[in-house]
Design an enzyme around this catalytic site. Structure first.
Site, mmCIF file in Angstrom:
data_model
loop_
_atom_site.group_PDB
_atom_site.id
_atom_site.type_symbol
_atom_site.label_atom_id
_atom_site.label_comp_id
_atom_site.label_asym_id
_atom_site.label_seq_id
_atom_site.Cartn_x
_atom_site.Cartn_y
_atom_site.Cartn_z
ATOM 1 N N LYS A 145 -11.654 158.935 13.692
ATOM 2 C CA LYS A 145 -12.362 157.691 13.682
ATOM 3 C C LYS A 145 -13.197 157.514 14.872
ATOM 4 C CE LYS A 145 -11.739 152.878 14.047
ATOM 5 N NZ LYS A 145 -10.894 151.856 13.955
ATOM 6 N N GLY B 221 -10.278 142.606 16.526
ATOM 7 C CA GLY B 221 -9.087 141.789 16.993
ATOM 8 C C GLY B 221 -9.422 140.230 16.896
ATOM 9 N N ALA C 190 -11.826 146.128 10.829
ATOM 10 C CA ALA C 190 -11.925 145.020 12.016
ATOM 11 C C ALA C 190 -12.328 143.618 11.452
ATOM 12 C CB ALA C 190 -12.837 145.424 12.972
ATOM 13 N N GLY C 191 -11.653 142.916 12.036
ATOM 14 C CA GLY C 191 -11.967 141.247 11.526
ATOM 15 C C GLY C 191 -10.874 140.758 10.504
ATOM 16 N N ASN D 207 -5.125 146.214 11.253
ATOM 17 C CA ASN D 207 -4.007 146.305 12.183
ATOM 18 C C ASN D 207 -3.635 144.831 12.754
ATOM 19 O OD1 ASN D 207 -4.038 148.219 15.418
ATOM 20 N ND2 ASN D 207 -2.602 147.079 14.294
#
Lengths: 368, 263
Positions: free
Chosen positions: B97, B158, B184-185, B206
């Site tokens: 990635k 994050g 993300a987000g 995550n």
């Protein structure tokens, strides 16, 4: 244009008034905002904000967990030398202090590195006094080459360098710089730094910037809390960090919050920064700079360090000694200052885990 | 009906990818994987402590799970390429990635550098999953550069803010012939579900899992939400309308109805 110019434009008497004038309503307004500017940061450091510490701490905690997770990065300092040409009133290495002076040989550096690496640590911070002729750039490069075999991240906390010297050390294998301005108050700075190269306020203030231009990966700045009014120092540290982040977005910026500790030749010039004050600085800094690393060293006590885990700290030293060769040679000579939390790396690791946090030993991979 | 996500030479049943960062303890990871059903997990090479017997994160990742090393810490394409090669040399496989971030304030990816790294690594035999801001031109260049999927952000990394870039992601889903994986987000399972309903091929989550009070339960919930969203997409959601339409006032006359003016 440098941070010196930015810093010089801020009028200190005016700042004092602004701290005093901040009201509880101002604090409430700032706490409702999603991003905090310089004026808001000042309000969070004001006396009025002391009544909102729990609310600030809650926000700081959530922000930190989102950005860094429940993790604490471990590192330890390694003192290479205590030779020094400066006369700084707050420091044990002060040239006028009659203490045994020593610089590690390269064999001793290797032995020390082995001893530290055997505790599992991968991040090391190397320190010297300010004695260019003895702790020369070439000496440092030799040490760094040895240390790259044992550690994945090497930071320096040494005298302020020129840009090209930073570049040389980056090539040798360092990835991070720690340098404290000690005090952002230029008048007081003169008073505390009586003799030696460190008397040059501006050369020191712009050192992190020179390292950024040279291509350093991360910088860690701070003021020695207790030399001047802590609100002022915390404010200037924050805007210095913000300045670096703005102009060097590729650099990871961190702040340290070192409080004065007893040391050889102790002077009585410091003001007191209470635990409550330090917590206010930490949580206000987190709200102002959500992405910045925050470092707390073993200058702080076991109890205090146990209690601040959830308040924004991201990096802690462990198993520290401020003595030259403190991990392998004599324990009898004099360190830079007295540490307060004497726990070993293994003990710190256990504590962090027991609080539901993960101790992180490695957070950088050299790619040169 | 088999509904498998094909990336590289893998056929994946689960469309939830997850990560290894930000946990209070890595020991949670096996349970996170089990409960979420995730078959792909990303891990930062900078965090891998391969010398350590106690703190090696790979020990917590089941061998059946596809490792997706990431180039966290890379500030340009050269650094990303070097990190990718180090990861492969360390035995982490050939999936990578790409994360090239030269702005530490917002952690937004650098599209140009990401394209360059993708080009080099795809030629070098890597299965490349680049992380980008949802930009159609960048995504097209990534297709040309040999990417195996495109991973646009839903909101800054994050931030847990959800699908703030929804409309731009929709364009990527419509225009790009590669799996679009929202990375993300995403802060809540409902947002992952929404991305999947839109036609995203997968979601990588995550922070929202790791920062939950109960990460294992949250992982399970994300696994279900992604599955539900995917099934809804396959089922074909009914077209929504912002106002009720009882008849056809403009075209009704075609069926012999009188026009409004004559009423």
């Amino acid at each position: 244009m440098s941070f010196y110019d930015t810093c010089s434009r801020i009028q200190k008497p005016d700042l004092g008034k602004r701290f005093a004038c901040a009201s509880p309503e101002d604090v409430k307004r700032v706490l409702r905002k999603s991003s905090i500017d310089e004026n808001d940061f000042l309000i969070l450091l004001s006396p009025a904000a002391e009544f909102f510490l729990e609310e600030m701490a809650q926000k700081a905690h959530h922000l930190t967990v989102r950005q860094f997770g429940k993790t604490i990065l471990f590192y330890t300092p390694m003192y290479l030398s205590n030779f020094c040409t400066n006369q700084c009133l707050y420091c044990g290495f002060n040239i006028s202090n009659r203490i045994p002076r020593k610089q590690l040989t390269l064999d001793e550096v290797e032995a020390e590195a082995k001893a530290i690496a055997s505790t599992g640590l991968k991040h090391i911070l190397i320190l010297t006094g300010d004695a260019r002729k003895i702790s020369s750039i070439d000496y440092l490069k030799d040490c760094i080459r040895i240390l790259t075999r044992f550690f994945s991240s090497i930071s320096i906390e040494i005298y302020a360098l020129e840009k090209l010297e930073y570049a040389e050390l980056i090539d040798a294998g360092i990835d991070a710089l720690t340098i404290y301005q000690e005090t952002y108050n230029q008048r007081l700075y003169k008073k505390f730094h009586i003799k030696g190269p460190k008397t040059d306020y501006r050369f020191r203030l712009d050192a992190p910037e020179r390292a950024c231009i040279a291509g350093i990966r991360s910088v860690n700045i701070g003021a020695l809390l207790g030399l001047d009014d802590w609100r002022m120092e915390a404010f200037f540290t924050g805007i210095h960090a913000d300045y670096l982040q703005r102009f060097f977005p590729e650099v990871e910026v961190s702040i340290s919050l070192p409080r004065m500790r007893p040391h050889a030749g102790d002077s009585q010039t410091k003001s007191i920064v209470s635990d409550k004050n330090l917590v206010q600085i930490m949580v206000a800094s987190r709200l102002f700079m959500p992405r910045a690393g925050i470092t707390i060293s073993t200058r702080e006590s076991e109890v205090f360090r146990n209690n601040i885990l959830r308040l924004g700290v991201t990096k802690m030293s462990a198993g520290s000694s401020t003595k030259v060769g403190g991990h392998t040679i004599s324990e009898n000579d004099t360190g830079q200052f007295d540490i307060c939390d004497h726990r070993t790396v293994a003990e710190m690791k256990k504590l962090i885990i027991s609080r539901g946090y993960q101790p992180v030993f490695k957070d950088w991979q050299p790619i040169l | 009906m088999d509904d498998l996500l094909e990336i590289g030479d893998k056929k994946l049943e689960s469309r939830l990818f997850t990560g290894t960062g930000k946990y209070g303890s890595d020991a949670l990871i096996p349970e996170i994987i089990k409960e979420s059903g995730a078959q792909v997990i990303t891990v930062a090479l900078r965090r891998m402590n391969l010398d350590s017997e106690e703190d090696n994160i790979l020990d917590y990742i089941p061998k059946t799970v596809q490792l997706l090393p990431n180039t966290s810490g890379a500030r340009n394409s050269n650094e990303a390429v070097r990190i990718a090669r180090l990861a492969r040399a360390a035995g982490c496989g050939n999936w990578i990635k790409i994360e090239v971030i030269s702005d530490n304030k917002y952690l937004l990816p650098d599209g140009y550098e990401t394209i360059r790294a993708t080009e080099v690594l795809a030629k070098d035999g890597f299965v490349v999953l680049p992380y980008i801001s949802p930009d159609l031109m960048v995504a097209r260049d990534l297709v040309a550069a040999g990417a195996a999927a495109v991973m646009p952000l839903g909101a800054p990394i994050g931030s847990n803010r959800g699908l703030k870039t929804r409309e731009l992601i929709r364009i990527l889903i419509d225009e790009i012939d590669l799996p679009i994986i929202v990375d993300a987000g995403i802060g809540k399972p409902s947002q992952a579900c929404e991305a999947m309903e839109m036609g995203a091929a997968a979601c990588l989550v995550n922070t929202a899992i790791a920062s939950a009070e109960n990460p294992v339960l949250m992982a399970k919930s994300f696994g279900r939400a992604v599955k539900a969203g995917r099934e809804a997409y396959l089922a074909g959601t009914g077209a929504a309308s912002s106002h009720a339409v009882a008849s056809s006032p403009l075209t009704g006359f075609l069926n012999g109805n009188e026009s409004q003016e004559d009423n």
